[in-house]
Design an enzyme around this catalytic site. Sequence first.
Site, PDB file in Angstrom:
ATOM      1  CB  VAL A 107      -0.924   0.022   1.231  1.00 20.06           C
ATOM      2  CG1 VAL A 107      -1.832   1.245   1.194  1.00 20.06           C
ATOM      3  CG2 VAL A 107      -1.754  -1.252   1.310  1.00 20.06           C
ATOM      4  CB  CYS A 108       1.021   4.235   0.336  1.00 20.73           C
ATOM      5  SG  CYS A 108       1.447   5.985   0.284  1.00 20.73           S
ATOM      6  CB  THR A 109       5.852   4.865   0.193  1.00 19.35           C
ATOM      7  OG1 THR A 109       5.415   4.948   1.560  1.00 19.35           O
ATOM      8  CG2 THR A 109       5.563   6.178  -0.515  1.00 19.35           C
TER       9      THR A 109
END
Length: 335
Positions: A107-109
């Site tokens: 998720v995300c970075t």
Amino acid sequence: MEQRTVLVVLFEGVQSLDVTGPVEVFTGATHCLGDRAGGYAVRTASLDGTPVRTSSGLTLVPDHALTDVPAPHTLLVPGGTGTRPPDPELIDWLRAHGPRARRLVSVCTGALRLAEAGLLEGRRATTHWAYCAKLAKDHPGVEVDPDPIYVRDGHVATSAGVTAGIDLALALVEEDLGREVALTVARHLVVFLRRPGNQAQFSVQLAAQTARREPLREVQQWITEHPADDLSVDALAARARLSPRHFARAFQAETGLTPGKYVERVRIEHARRLLEDTSDGVEEISRACGYGTPEAMRRAFVKALGAAPAEYRRRFHPSPAPARRTGTPITPTRR
């Protein structure tokens, strides 16, 4: 049906919503099943099993130390400020244990962590839009797609920022347990079941830099509020009191998009909202958004989203709640 284990990796500076969003989806799916077999056993773990402080200041207490957990079905790596700079010890753990998981999710970075561990090499992936360029620069062996909210490549799934992790988790639940379970979870979380994975990460108003000069800002606002009007370069230039050539150059320089591309994106976005939020027919929506005909809107949707308007509505428009539900009800989230 086998219960799937989901292991969520925790670390200092993790983004709390990257953790809690998918966890709510997976645990909610298990509650939906009630006494039926299957579902998920969700566990959290930090390197040494000690609590971690999230980027927002919350403290999360893990269930385990990473060294004590067996290989999970799904290994989920969230993002957050703690991914910058990388933790060598955690990267080593991911490099050694990531390949043992049957499904890798970020998720995300969190995608940066997977890439640093060599787990995205030769794969297509995405991350938060602000870090796509970094992911591509630091890891040239990864095919970075900056636009979609999530990307699936074999057993590896990566998603954009924060709420996109919920979208990806719902897609995984639908794949594992069926549409009805995923739909029930989505209703209780008050989110749509399926934002298409290739949907853009953010709206055209955010994607385009706001123009510095007031006449151009006014034109941007006019386009957004009047998608069905004449939005040709000549008409927009007249509204800005500029020559068509000067207007087109200035608009692109200050927004990063040509006037035509900006208009195209505004119309797509407006049509998407009408398909999601209303029961208006496709013909009516096509007129309201400046397409003129359903066929013109269909071509624009297929080009931009890879789906015709009818298919987009089927995926994204919430259907009426069923009269009966099976399994254990989920307590609705307070908002």
